[in-house]
Design an enzyme around this catalytic site. Structure first.
Site, PDB file in Angstrom:
ATOM      1  CB  CYS A 138      -0.924   0.051   1.202  1.00 44.31           C
ATOM      2  SG  CYS A 138      -1.951   1.536   1.158  1.00 44.31           S
ATOM      3  N   GLY A 144     -10.646  -3.313 -10.639  1.00 44.05           N
ATOM      4  CA  GLY A 144     -10.528  -2.376  -9.528  1.00 44.05           C
ATOM      5  C   GLY A 144     -11.344  -1.123  -9.728  1.00 44.05           C
TER       6      GLY A 144
END
Lengths: 303, 276
Positions: free
Chosen positions: A130, A264
């Protein structure tokens, strides 16, 4: 009858179309929008060991054919996930793959051990990448760290393991190889590309976090190349991610070497795209004369 | 959970209401039947990835067909950027993609003497349907019309006169409209909350929508008066569905505060829940 099923190490999926972590909430939000039974799998939002408020807004900003996000892993922690979200998730008629991120190796190990005891999960995806978390370590920039986390998690968690990798490295192949060697069943790539947006009149960054991760159709060519490189050089299956929004995009990633894909950003702007793509997939395979997804994976002709 | 409408629908008309302000009529009976005042829909231009994301717009009002059945949805928008700049060029019979209904909508109120609606800038758009609902002019979301307010007063502030959009619609729906403008070119010269302060009698309930400084001033006034108040927030959104976690605002919790999603936990919040 065209066979849509795929295998990624120990993980078997009824079709190769999954929805990516962080773009599908905890699935409940999409009930009434998407028929979960049609999907190859659902990956809920990343969970951390402790609750995180996430970054200050603005958290997203649109860019040409893309978007920057810096949500900052806003979530209520793993205990809340297990007690509040997992009971619903495990009732879904599709493969549910939990996604965890740790700030340390020990965080990953503790969470994997805890979640590995829970029934109803098909696999565990490790968010090693991330880009929006201050204080955390971006594990997947380092092959050794990546290998260590995967190996330690593998030792405590019986679920098939997927390592989600970052594109923000000089070469993703050594990191992918390290994850594979340490026992990952599959690799997910790519997470978002770090970028930024600026309001020059105020001389201010637009995102509360200053930088964010770029996603959407704008990154598809970049992701496609990385998936192709990793699929050629690493022995474990790859889940391709990066701007996938149409059947053509899916077919391109399969031919490049992905064994499955994750949709996504498209879930944000075309929330029923995933189901339409599943419907269209047999037609795409048939147009290549294929009877199964497996027949087209990694069939790019570069000669 | 109720089913979401996600469809590419024809545009009935797209007309200018005021400077940079347009009303687009979307032919979408499924959405028109389900949506309630204070809820919103996402609008996106099909066939292009630039702009990529949809944009959230409040329900302005539903449109009924000749038999009184909901047939379409009106949205009023201010041209501020890429998508709205393109949206104003969309002509009748062309299509846009929509999804909704989204968000919680305005709360049901007990019978009240007077409800005050306070709008700033383009924040007037959720109030037309709410006026009709409160005065019993129309039911929404499959519910029958039922009057809950004897009187609805709309306090509507704009920067300058030619930005005021929909005033005739609000009056036709039965509200008394009190305008304010920064430059005095229409109505009271000054902030809309200052105009509200002069109003007698005080409304028994307040609802606000507009820029954050206006909402904060309204929240303070409501607190000072001890009048219940709800605010409809506008924040940038990517999905409108609760999956992107972009549109958060600080909400009070037992432990202090936490970010909550405006799209699913709002857009309408009790002012006491907000942590400003």
């Amino acid at each position: 009858m065209i066979d849509l099923s795929v295998s990624l190490g120990r993980l078997r999926l009824k079709n190769p179309i999954l929805v990516a972590s962080g773009t599908f909430g905890y699935a409940k939000e999409m009930a009434g929008v998407v028929d979960f039974a049609r999907l190859g799998g659902v990956i809920p939002k990343t969970v951390t060991r402790h609750p995180r408020a996430g970054n200050a807004p603005p958290r997203t900003f649109e860019t040409p054919s893309g978007m920057l996000n810096a949500i900052g892993l806003d979530n209520d922690g793993i205990d809340h996930f297990i007690h509040y979200h997992l009971p619903y998730l495990r009732t879904l008629p599709t493969a549910v793959i939990a996604n965890i991120a740790g700030e340390s190796e020990d965080d990953f190990v503790a969470m994997a051990e805890q979640i590995g005891r829970e029934p109803g999960l098909a696999a565990l995806e490790l968010n090693l990448s991330c880009p929006n978390v201050a204080g955390g370590i971006d594990f997947a920039i380092d092959p050794d760290l990546t290998g260590r986390v995967v190996q330690r998690v593998r030792a405590v968690c019986p679920l098939p393991l997927i390592a989600k990798l970052t594109p923000n490295v000089t070469d993703v192949v050594p990191v992918a190889q390290a994850a594979a060697k340490a026992g990952a069943d599959a690799l997910s790539l790519v997470n978002t590309f770090v970028g930024m947006a600026i309001d020059w009149k105020r001389r201010k960054p637009i995102l509360g976090n200053v930088t964010g991760g770029l996603s959407g159709p704008a990154i598809k060519p970049l992701a496609l190349r990385l998936v192709w490189r990793v699929a050629r050089n690493v022995k474990v299956p790859v889940l391709g991610i990066g701007g996938i929004a149409t059947l053509d995009d899916v077919m391109e990633f399969l031919v490049a070497g992905a064994s499955a894909v994750q949709l996504g950003t498209v879930n944000f702007y075309d929330p029923t795209a995933s189901v339409r793509i599943v419907d269209a997939l047999p037609g795409g395979l048939a147009s290549l004369g294929a009877d199964s997804v497996r027949e087209v994976i990694g069939t790019l002709r570069t000669g | 959970m109720t089913s979401l409408v996600h469809a590419t629908v024809p545009v009935g008309e797209n007309v200018r209401l005021a400077r940079d302000t347009y009303r687009i009529r979307l032919d979408c009976p499924d959405l028109a039947r389900a949506i309630r005042p204070g809820q919103f829909l996402m609008v996106r231009l099909p066939g292009s990835t630039d702009p990529l994301l949809g944009r959230p717009f409040a329900l302005y009002d539903t449109i009924l067909d000749g038999t009184g059945q909901p047939a379409g949805v009106d949205v009023v928008y201010l041209v501020v950027g890429k998508l709205t700049g393109l949206l104003k060029e969309v002509r009748a019979s062309e299509s846009v993609t929509v999804w909704g209904p989204l968000g919680n909508g305005f709360p049901d109120l007990p019978p009240l003497e007077q409800v005050g609606l306070v709008a700033g800038g383009i924040g007037q758009t959720p109030f037309l349907a709410h006026i009709r609902e409160l005065l019993g002019g129309r039911g929404y979301g499959g519910r029958p019309a039922q009057q809950t307010a004897q009187r609805v007063s709309l306090f509507y502030g704009v920067r300058t006169a030619d930005l005021a959009a929909g005033v005739d619609d609000f009056r036709a729906a039965g509200a008394d409209v009190h305008l304010a403008s920064d430059d005095g070119s229409v109505g009271f010269r000054g902030f809309v909350t200052q105009r509200l302060q002069q109003h007698v009698p005080r409304p028994a309930h307040l609802v606000g929508c507009g820029p954050e400084p206006m909402l904060k001033a309204l929240a303070e006034l409501a607190c000072e008066w001890g009048v219940p108040c709800h605010l409809s927030l506008e924040t940038p959104m990517a999905c409108g569905l609760g999956v992107c976690f972009s549109c958060v605002t600080k909400v009070r919790t037992a432990a202090g505060w936490d970010y909550r999603r405006v799209c699913v936990d709002g857009p309408v919040f009790d002012v006491q829940a907000l942590c400003w």
